[in-house]
Design a protein around this motif. Structure first.
Motif, PDB file in Angstrom:
ATOM      1  N   GLY A   1       0.853  -1.179  -0.059  1.00 28.94           N
ATOM      2  CA  GLY A   1      -0.104   0.101   0.015  1.00 28.94           C
ATOM      3  C   GLY A   1       0.727   1.111   0.154  1.00 28.94           C
ATOM      4  O   GLY A   1       2.214   1.006   0.094  1.00 28.94           O
ATOM      5  N   ASP A   2       0.308   2.270  -0.106  1.00 27.34           N
ATOM      6  CA  ASP A   2       0.784   3.816  -0.270  1.00 27.34           C
ATOM      7  C   ASP A   2       1.128   4.145   1.030  1.00 27.34           C
ATOM      8  O   ASP A   2       0.042   4.842   2.011  1.00 27.34           O
ATOM      9  CB  ASP A   2       0.110   4.650  -1.248  1.00 27.34           C
ATOM     10  N   GLY A   3       2.258   4.583   1.644  1.00 28.17           N
ATOM     11  CA  GLY A   3       2.670   5.128   2.870  1.00 28.17           C
ATOM     12  C   GLY A   3       1.848   4.625   3.942  1.00 28.17           C
ATOM     13  O   GLY A   3       1.885   3.487   4.278  1.00 28.17           O
ATOM     14  N   LEU A   4       1.130   5.524   4.793  1.00 31.09           N
ATOM     15  CA  LEU A   4       0.599   5.062   6.091  1.00 31.09           C
ATOM     16  C   LEU A   4      -0.667   4.523   5.961  1.00 31.09           C
ATOM     17  O   LEU A   4      -1.474   4.014   6.700  1.00 31.09           O
ATOM     18  CB  LEU A   4       0.623   6.478   6.928  1.00 31.09           C
ATOM     19  N   GLU A   5      -1.225   4.128   4.347  1.00 31.22           N
ATOM     20  CA  GLU A   5      -2.586   3.786   4.169  1.00 31.22           C
ATOM     21  C   GLU A   5      -2.229   2.403   4.576  1.00 31.22           C
ATOM     22  O   GLU A   5      -3.485   1.505   4.817  1.00 31.22           O
ATOM     23  CB  GLU A   5      -2.841   3.684   2.568  1.00 31.22           C
ATOM     24  N   VAL A   6      -1.232   1.730   4.944  1.00 29.75           N
ATOM     25  CA  VAL A   6      -1.200   0.434   5.119  1.00 29.75           C
ATOM     26  C   VAL A   6      -1.679   0.057   6.671  1.00 29.75           C
ATOM     27  O   VAL A   6      -1.824  -1.035   7.220  1.00 29.75           O
ATOM     28  CB  VAL A   6       0.269  -0.291   4.719  1.00 29.75           C
TER      29      VAL A   6
ATOM     30  N   SER B   1      10.836  15.870   1.106  1.00 26.59           N
ATOM     31  CA  SER B   1       9.642  16.078   0.654  1.00 26.59           C
ATOM     32  C   SER B   1       8.677  14.992   0.895  1.00 26.59           C
ATOM     33  O   SER B   1       7.480  15.235   1.034  1.00 26.59           O
ATOM     34  CB  SER B   1       9.662  16.951  -0.501  1.00 26.59           C
ATOM     35  N   LEU B   2       9.151  13.927   0.072  1.00 25.16           N
ATOM     36  CA  LEU B   2       8.207  12.763   0.221  1.00 25.16           C
ATOM     37  C   LEU B   2       7.863  12.313   1.670  1.00 25.16           C
ATOM     38  O   LEU B   2       6.689  11.925   1.883  1.00 25.16           O
ATOM     39  CB  LEU B   2       8.997  11.672  -0.685  1.00 25.16           C
ATOM     40  N   ILE B   3       8.840  12.268   2.457  1.00 22.25           N
ATOM     41  CA  ILE B   3       8.597  11.842   3.969  1.00 22.25           C
ATOM     42  C   ILE B   3       7.387  12.742   4.307  1.00 22.25           C
ATOM     43  O   ILE B   3       6.635  12.120   5.174  1.00 22.25           O
ATOM     44  CB  ILE B   3       9.804  11.849   4.765  1.00 22.25           C
ATOM     45  N   LYS B   4       7.523  14.119   4.161  1.00 26.31           N
ATOM     46  CA  LYS B   4       6.336  14.886   4.560  1.00 26.31           C
ATOM     47  C   LYS B   4       5.323  14.834   4.147  1.00 26.31           C
ATOM     48  O   LYS B   4       4.139  14.705   4.729  1.00 26.31           O
ATOM     49  CB  LYS B   4       7.017  16.543   4.297  1.00 26.31           C
ATOM     50  N   SER B   5       5.094  14.273   2.786  1.00 25.56           N
ATOM     51  CA  SER B   5       3.984  14.070   2.297  1.00 25.56           C
ATOM     52  C   SER B   5       3.297  12.730   2.650  1.00 25.56           C
ATOM     53  O   SER B   5       2.098  12.895   2.902  1.00 25.56           O
ATOM     54  CB  SER B   5       4.004  13.836   0.658  1.00 25.56           C
ATOM     55  N   ILE B   6       4.248  11.872   3.102  1.00 23.86           N
ATOM     56  CA  ILE B   6       3.350  10.465   3.642  1.00 23.86           C
ATOM     57  C   ILE B   6       2.916  10.806   5.074  1.00 23.86           C
ATOM     58  O   ILE B   6       1.749  10.334   5.250  1.00 23.86           O
ATOM     59  CB  ILE B   6       4.732   9.460   3.728  1.00 23.86           C
ATOM     60  N   LEU B   7       3.682  11.622   5.949  1.00 25.25           N
ATOM     61  CA  LEU B   7       3.125  11.865   6.988  1.00 25.25           C
ATOM     62  C   LEU B   7       1.972  12.709   7.125  1.00 25.25           C
ATOM     63  O   LEU B   7       0.905  12.605   8.001  1.00 25.25           O
ATOM     64  CB  LEU B   7       4.415  12.775   8.033  1.00 25.25           C
TER      65      LEU B   7
ATOM     66  N   ARG C   1      -1.714  11.413   8.426  1.00 22.91           N
ATOM     67  CA  ARG C   1      -2.124  12.203   9.674  1.00 22.91           C
ATOM     68  C   ARG C   1      -2.929  11.720  10.714  1.00 22.91           C
ATOM     69  O   ARG C   1      -2.893  11.473  11.794  1.00 22.91           O
ATOM     70  CB  ARG C   1      -2.542  13.902   9.468  1.00 22.91           C
ATOM     71  N   ASP C   2      -4.031  10.969  10.124  1.00 23.67           N
ATOM     72  CA  ASP C   2      -5.240  10.226  11.023  1.00 23.67           C
ATOM     73  C   ASP C   2      -4.474   9.065  11.424  1.00 23.67           C
ATOM     74  O   ASP C   2      -5.220   8.457  12.479  1.00 23.67           O
ATOM     75  CB  ASP C   2      -6.237  10.127  10.187  1.00 23.67           C
ATOM     76  N   LYS C   3      -3.398   8.405  10.882  1.00 23.10           N
ATOM     77  CA  LYS C   3      -2.994   7.313  11.798  1.00 23.10           C
ATOM     78  C   LYS C   3      -1.985   7.440  12.674  1.00 23.10           C
ATOM     79  O   LYS C   3      -1.311   6.775  13.288  1.00 23.10           O
ATOM     80  CB  LYS C   3      -2.282   6.351  10.417  1.00 23.10           C
ATOM     81  N   LEU C   4      -1.694   8.826  13.133  1.00 19.41           N
ATOM     82  CA  LEU C   4      -0.473   9.196  14.033  1.00 19.41           C
ATOM     83  C   LEU C   4      -0.898   9.363  15.368  1.00 19.41           C
ATOM     84  O   LEU C   4      -0.249   9.943  16.243  1.00 19.41           O
ATOM     85  CB  LEU C   4       0.073  10.186  13.382  1.00 19.41           C
ATOM     86  N   LEU C   5      -2.358   9.445  15.673  1.00 24.18           N
ATOM     87  CA  LEU C   5      -2.940   9.909  16.973  1.00 24.18           C
ATOM     88  C   LEU C   5      -2.025   9.287  18.165  1.00 24.18           C
ATOM     89  O   LEU C   5      -1.879   9.590  19.048  1.00 24.18           O
ATOM     90  CB  LEU C   5      -4.267   9.508  17.053  1.00 24.18           C
ATOM     91  N   ASN C   6      -1.756   7.774  17.795  1.00 31.21           N
ATOM     92  CA  ASN C   6      -1.133   7.029  19.017  1.00 31.21           C
ATOM     93  C   ASN C   6       0.277   6.843  18.844  1.00 31.21           C
ATOM     94  O   ASN C   6       0.928   6.205  19.589  1.00 31.21           O
ATOM     95  CB  ASN C   6      -1.940   5.374  18.937  1.00 31.21           C
TER      96      ASN C   6
END
Length: 241
Positions: free
Chosen positions: A78-83, A100-106, A110-115
């Motif tokens: 999958g693409d980035g944090l979509e996995v 820049s790519l890392i920034k875009s992935i984050l 963003r909704d996967k980063l709460l925890n």
């Protein structure tokens, strides 16, 4: 069964920042060497290896199977944090991509980063973009290292979730984001080697920009400012070595 895995010096340093017993995701995991390395050493650790391309995804699956780690390392396509599912991991590794790519992935995940309590990144370029993102999104810079391996220089940046009390917008200057505040305060020979090289590259690029038919005044101003910063930092080398 294979019991050991040898990582590059770059990835060994990245791995060193993962907490014992961590539940982490390695985004852009390639062959899944990093998750396997961690889970072979740490019986409590669990990992998700994310890969966007099918070839590396299949390679990662083979690596995990060869080390008999399918019960602790989950390889996902999958693409980035979509996995990831929400609140699924507490630490994230993204290594070997542009800033820049890392920034875009984050940003996109963003909704996967709460925890997520810790983000470990190793951008190949544009490190300041990642630092800026971390500081603007509730993380503080807790570690930065710079190292050289096989004639390549790498920076590893660690961001930890800031306490609510300290989560106000960072007061770091643009110059500190450019070099890395922790690297600036504790420079080593590799740091100076990088910036000597970067000074030469930027000076050459600036000359080309100035020769162009259309003058990009803002770009020229930015390059001149960065060259001044680099020269100032290189002057300090004599104090340390």
């Amino acid at each position: 069964m294979k019991h050991t895995i040898k990582l590059s010096r770059r990835l060994t340093n990245v791995a060193s920042f993962l907490s014992p017993g961590s539940l982490f995701a390695d985004i852009g995991s390639d062959h899944a060497y990093l998750p396997c390395y961690i889970c072979l050493q740490d019986n409590e650790a669990r990992a998700i290896a994310g890969e966007i391309n099918e070839g590396p995804y299949l390679s990662a699956c083979k690596t995990v199977e060869s080390y008999q780690l399918t019960n602790v390392v989950d390889v996902r396509l999958g693409d980035g944090l979509e996995v990831l599912n929400k609140n699924e991991v507490t630490e994230i590794v993204i290594a070997g991509m542009g800033g820049s790519l890392i920034k875009s992935i984050l940003d996109d995940g963003r909704d996967k980063l709460l925890n997520v309590k810790r983000i470990i990144v190793q951008p190949n370029i544009e490190e300041q973009n990642v630092r800026s993102w971390l500081l603007s999104n509730g993380f503080k810079l807790t570690n930065e290292i710079i190292l050289e391996e096989n004639n390549h220089i790498y920076e590893i940046i660690v961001g930890d979730k800031a306490d609510e009390i300290n989560s106000s917008k960072s007061t770091l200057e643009e110059k500190q984001l450019f070099f890395g505040p922790l690297l600036m305060s504790n420079p080593n020979p590799v740091f100076y080697k990088k910036w000597r090289s970067e000074h030469s590259k930027r000076a050459a690029t600036l000359e080309q920009i100035k020769k162009a038919n259309t003058l990009h005044k803002e770009k020229i101003r930015q390059f001149e400012m960065e060259l001044d910063w680099i020269e100032e930092v290189l002057q300090n080398e004599k104090k340390y070595y």
